[in-house]
Design a protein around this motif. Sequence first.
Motif, mmCIF file in Angstrom:
data_model
loop_
_atom_site.group_PDB
_atom_site.id
_atom_site.type_symbol
_atom_site.label_atom_id
_atom_site.label_comp_id
_atom_site.label_asym_id
_atom_site.label_seq_id
_atom_site.Cartn_x
_atom_site.Cartn_y
_atom_site.Cartn_z
ATOM 1 N N TYR A 235 0.837 -1.117 -0.401
ATOM 2 C CA TYR A 235 -0.108 0.057 0.062
ATOM 3 C C TYR A 235 1.321 1.739 -0.253
ATOM 4 O O TYR A 235 0.068 1.792 -0.982
ATOM 5 N N ARG A 236 1.870 1.218 0.710
ATOM 6 C CA ARG A 236 2.685 2.457 0.686
ATOM 7 C C ARG A 236 3.250 2.961 -0.339
ATOM 8 O O ARG A 236 3.610 4.070 -0.472
ATOM 9 N N GLN A 237 3.510 1.937 -1.030
ATOM 10 C CA GLN A 237 4.653 2.435 -2.040
ATOM 11 C C GLN A 237 3.960 2.520 -3.227
ATOM 12 O O GLN A 237 4.329 3.647 -4.069
ATOM 13 N N ILE A 238 2.611 2.539 -3.274
ATOM 14 C CA ILE A 238 1.390 2.868 -4.179
ATOM 15 C C ILE A 238 1.250 3.780 -3.977
ATOM 16 O O ILE A 238 1.202 5.210 -4.965
ATOM 17 N N PHE A 239 1.123 4.252 -2.523
ATOM 18 C CA PHE A 239 0.520 5.698 -1.720
ATOM 19 C C PHE A 239 1.520 6.538 -2.567
ATOM 20 O O PHE A 239 1.449 8.049 -2.827
ATOM 21 N N ASP A 240 2.927 6.403 -2.066
ATOM 22 C CA ASP A 240 3.841 7.148 -2.096
ATOM 23 C C ASP A 240 3.924 7.673 -3.843
ATOM 24 O O ASP A 240 4.695 8.210 -3.846
ATOM 25 N N SER A 241 3.938 6.764 -4.679
ATOM 26 C CA SER A 241 3.848 7.114 -5.812
ATOM 27 C C SER A 241 2.523 7.696 -6.924
ATOM 28 O O SER A 241 2.873 8.464 -7.353
ATOM 29 N N VAL A 242 1.815 8.377 -6.102
ATOM 30 C CA VAL A 242 0.359 8.641 -6.780
ATOM 31 C C VAL A 242 0.693 9.567 -7.272
ATOM 32 O O VAL A 242 -0.176 10.363 -8.608
ATOM 33 N N GLU A 243 1.230 10.603 -6.423
ATOM 34 C CA GLU A 243 1.277 12.183 -7.596
ATOM 35 C C GLU A 243 2.975 11.939 -8.640
ATOM 36 O O GLU A 243 2.490 12.953 -9.654
ATOM 37 N N SER A 244 2.812 10.781 -9.843
ATOM 38 C CA SER A 244 3.942 10.479 -10.616
ATOM 39 C C SER A 244 2.799 10.586 -11.243
ATOM 40 O O SER A 244 3.381 10.155 -12.280
ATOM 41 N N GLN A 245 1.197 9.483 -11.361
ATOM 42 C CA GLN A 245 0.944 9.295 -12.327
ATOM 43 C C GLN A 245 -0.136 9.429 -12.128
ATOM 44 O O GLN A 245 -0.736 9.972 -11.232
ATOM 45 N N PRO A 246 -1.250 9.440 -13.140
ATOM 46 C CA PRO A 246 -2.639 10.186 -13.666
ATOM 47 C C PRO A 246 -3.239 8.790 -12.349
ATOM 48 O O PRO A 246 -2.704 7.219 -12.819
ATOM 49 N N SER A 247 -4.383 8.994 -12.176
ATOM 50 C CA SER A 247 -5.316 7.751 -11.733
ATOM 51 C C SER A 247 -5.103 6.743 -12.425
ATOM 52 O O SER A 247 -5.193 5.670 -11.746
ATOM 53 N N ALA A 248 -5.791 7.132 -13.451
ATOM 54 C CA ALA A 248 -6.394 5.390 -14.079
ATOM 55 C C ALA A 248 -4.655 4.465 -14.274
ATOM 56 O O ALA A 248 -5.392 2.723 -14.004
ATOM 57 N N TYR A 249 -3.701 5.238 -14.233
ATOM 58 C CA TYR A 249 -1.913 3.899 -13.592
ATOM 59 C C TYR A 249 -2.789 2.896 -12.387
ATOM 60 O O TYR A 249 -1.842 1.631 -12.739
ATOM 61 N N PHE A 250 -3.377 3.171 -11.743
ATOM 62 C CA PHE A 250 -3.111 2.877 -10.989
ATOM 63 C C PHE A 250 -4.434 2.243 -10.185
ATOM 64 O O PHE A 250 -4.746 1.271 -9.621
ATOM 65 N N ALA A 251 -5.494 1.673 -11.925
ATOM 66 C CA ALA A 251 -6.866 0.803 -11.230
ATOM 67 C C ALA A 251 -5.844 -0.767 -10.858
ATOM 68 O O ALA A 251 -7.359 -1.184 -10.125
ATOM 69 N N PRO A 252 -5.101 -1.361 -12.049
ATOM 70 C CA PRO A 252 -5.291 -2.372 -11.710
ATOM 71 C C PRO A 252 -3.997 -2.737 -9.935
ATOM 72 O O PRO A 252 -4.783 -3.809 -9.321
ATOM 73 N N ASP A 253 -3.232 -1.939 -10.084
ATOM 74 C CA ASP A 253 -2.918 -1.846 -8.156
ATOM 75 C C ASP A 253 -3.939 -1.559 -7.423
ATOM 76 O O ASP A 253 -4.083 -2.448 -5.808
ATOM 77 N N ILE A 254 -4.892 -0.874 -7.398
ATOM 78 C CA ILE A 254 -5.995 -0.821 -6.600
ATOM 79 C C ILE A 254 -6.861 -2.263 -6.035
ATOM 80 O O ILE A 254 -6.712 -3.007 -5.279
ATOM 81 N N ALA A 255 -6.938 -2.961 -7.525
ATOM 82 C CA ALA A 255 -7.835 -3.940 -7.473
ATOM 83 C C ALA A 255 -6.916 -5.363 -6.808
ATOM 84 O O ALA A 255 -7.332 -6.280 -5.938
ATOM 85 N N ARG A 256 -5.252 -4.832 -7.342
ATOM 86 C CA ARG A 256 -4.967 -6.093 -6.270
ATOM 87 C C ARG A 256 -4.496 -5.958 -4.677
ATOM 88 O O ARG A 256 -4.576 -6.698 -3.960
ATOM 89 N N LEU A 257 -4.491 -4.334 -4.532
ATOM 90 C CA LEU A 257 -4.341 -4.613 -2.659
ATOM 91 C C LEU A 257 -6.507 -5.011 -2.328
ATOM 92 O O LEU A 257 -6.114 -5.507 -1.293
ATOM 93 N N LYS A 258 -7.061 -4.899 -3.112
ATOM 94 C CA LYS A 258 -8.282 -5.341 -2.834
ATOM 95 C C LYS A 258 -8.845 -6.695 -2.633
ATOM 96 O O LYS A 258 -9.088 -7.767 -1.216
ATOM 97 N N LEU A 259 -7.440 -7.553 -2.976
ATOM 98 C CA LEU A 259 -7.295 -9.369 -3.576
ATOM 99 C C LEU A 259 -6.293 -8.738 -1.878
ATOM 100 O O LEU A 259 -6.600 -10.120 -1.034
#
Length: 135
Positions: free
Chosen positions: A10-34
């Motif tokens: 989670y921290r790894q993803i959260f810390d990179s939020v500012e560097s990418q558009p939201s759509a980039y994180f859709a797979p990461d969010i799905a993986r975190l939910k699993l």
Amino acid sequence: MDYDQFNAKYRQIFDSVESQPSAYFAPDIARLKLLAAELEDVHERTEAENLIADLEGVLEYEAEPLSPAMVEAVRAHARADAATGTPAERIARLEAGMAEIARIAATAEPAEQASILEMNDSLHMLIGAVRSDLG
């Protein structure tokens, strides 16, 4: 999968939020939910789900970049909201997080102050929940 492993991802993803558009994180969010669904401890699973919801909320702000104060407040909230430690340690961490968020709000732009302070509502409720678990 344990909570610490989830939290590291989670921290790894959260810390990179500012560097990418939201759509980039859709797979990461799905993986975190699993990964969150795999957590056996109910409190840890709930904590993980709350962190994911916070992350999704941050990503919704794509129209306007988050201010440094808002990013700092979200990070303070995530640290305070961690489901690790004894109940007394958690309460102390939650209270310290609330104080930090209040400090951040006091130095933020006036238009953001209320939004930042609202983050304390969930921490306050969590303090009550942890205290009620103590019996």
